[in-house]
Design an enzyme around this catalytic site. Structure first.
Site, PDB file in Angstrom:
ATOM      1  N   MET A 104      36.207  42.325  30.534  1.00 29.92           N
ATOM      2  CA  MET A 104      35.139  41.324  30.536  1.00 29.92           C
ATOM      3  C   MET A 104      33.790  41.944  30.896  1.00 29.92           C
ATOM      4  O   MET A 104      32.752  41.541  30.366  1.00 29.92           O
ATOM      5  CB  MET A 104      35.471  40.170  31.477  1.00 29.92           C
ATOM      6  CG  MET A 104      36.660  39.349  31.026  1.00 29.92           C
ATOM      7  SD  MET A 104      36.543  38.760  29.315  1.00 29.92           S
ATOM      8  CE  MET A 104      35.051  37.786  29.377  1.00 29.92           C
ATOM      9  N   GLU A 105      33.804  42.949  31.755  1.00 29.57           N
ATOM     10  CA  GLU A 105      32.559  43.629  32.106  1.00 29.57           C
ATOM     11  C   GLU A 105      31.990  44.368  30.900  1.00 29.57           C
ATOM     12  O   GLU A 105      30.778  44.341  30.662  1.00 29.57           O
ATOM     13  CB  GLU A 105      32.795  44.585  33.282  1.00 29.57           C
ATOM     14  CG  GLU A 105      32.985  43.890  34.608  1.00 29.57           C
ATOM     15  CD  GLU A 105      34.314  43.139  34.780  1.00 29.57           C
ATOM     16  OE1 GLU A 105      34.409  42.334  35.719  1.00 29.57           O
ATOM     17  OE2 GLU A 105      35.250  43.337  33.972  1.00 29.57           O
TER      18      GLU A 105
ATOM     19  N   ASP B 272      15.746  39.421  22.335  1.00 28.12           N
ATOM     20  CA  ASP B 272      14.630  38.865  23.104  1.00 28.12           C
ATOM     21  C   ASP B 272      13.364  39.699  22.950  1.00 28.12           C
ATOM     22  O   ASP B 272      12.272  39.160  22.780  1.00 28.12           O
ATOM     23  CB  ASP B 272      15.002  38.757  24.585  1.00 28.12           C
ATOM     24  CG  ASP B 272      13.851  38.243  25.420  1.00 28.12           C
ATOM     25  OD1 ASP B 272      13.340  37.136  25.122  1.00 28.12           O
ATOM     26  OD2 ASP B 272      13.437  38.940  26.365  1.00 28.12           O
TER      27      ASP B 272
ATOM     28  N   MET C 237      36.448  32.892  36.135  1.00 28.83           N
ATOM     29  CA  MET C 237      37.698  33.386  36.700  1.00 28.83           C
ATOM     30  C   MET C 237      37.743  34.904  36.860  1.00 28.83           C
ATOM     31  O   MET C 237      38.786  35.463  37.197  1.00 28.83           O
ATOM     32  CB  MET C 237      38.888  32.923  35.856  1.00 28.83           C
ATOM     33  CG  MET C 237      39.010  31.426  35.748  1.00 28.83           C
ATOM     34  SD  MET C 237      39.085  30.644  37.362  1.00 28.83           S
ATOM     35  CE  MET C 237      38.908  28.949  36.903  1.00 28.83           C
ATOM     36  N   CYS C 238      36.619  35.578  36.618  1.00 26.80           N
ATOM     37  CA  CYS C 238      36.579  37.036  36.792  1.00 26.80           C
ATOM     38  C   CYS C 238      36.428  37.389  38.268  1.00 26.80           C
ATOM     39  O   CYS C 238      35.668  36.760  38.993  1.00 26.80           O
ATOM     40  CB  CYS C 238      35.403  37.631  36.025  1.00 26.80           C
ATOM     41  SG  CYS C 238      35.679  37.751  34.268  1.00 26.80           S
TER      42      CYS C 238
END
Length: 159
Positions: free
Chosen positions: A115-116, A130, A75-76
């Site tokens: 959100m970013e 990683d 939803m962004c």
């Protein structure tokens, strides 16, 4: 009609219409961390990790993630970012080390960049994991959280 903003009149998910919202300068700062053992700390700080410059690669991954947030979070809205800055700070506790990750994101737009910033923080931490997992898979990521945001009709927020 539901008071939730991400549902349409039929109760189905939709992306909120922001076309009537005023553009303002908006910023967000998010933090996270990765706890590592002393061997990983040494290899990162001495540039001895086989996969290369861990923090340099993680920083680029975080910036890329901020730019791709709307591709990952349903939803962004796609946002034109003005800037993304990622910084690192090492701390030692007992025999373990923790790299703190701070992400600041900025835009001029109709919706915020929380959100970013959070996505960038998470991707930065995941990239560190990683690149170092061949040495130790016991690293711990988090907590990941919003520190502050500015701009928009809901005003500023500071943790």
């Amino acid at each position: 009609m539901s008071e939730f903003t991400h549902f349409n009149k039929d109760g189905r998910a939709n992306m909120v219409d922001i076309s009537d919202k005023r553009e303002t300068v908006r910023t967000a700062i998010a933090k996270t961390s990765v706890k590592v053992n002393s061997e990983i700390y040494k290899k990162i700080t001495m540039q001895e990790m086989k996969k290369g410059d861990v923090l340099g690669v993680a920083q680029v991954a975080g910036i890329m993630a901020a730019k791709k947030t709307s591709d990952l979070i349903p939803m962004c809205h796609p946002i034109h970012l003005s800037g993304v800055d990622i910084s690192f700070k090492w701390e030692k506790s007992h025999e373990n080390y923790e790299v703190g990750i701070t992400v600041q994101v900025k835009t001029i737009g109709s919706t915020g960049v929380e959100m970013e910033a959070l996505t960038a923080a998470a991707a930065t931490a995941l990239t560190i994991y990683d690149m170092c997992k061949s040495v130790d898979k016991g690293m711990v990521i988090g907590p990941t959280y919003l520190v502050e945001k500015t701009g928009g009709k809901n005003g500023d927020y500071r943790r």
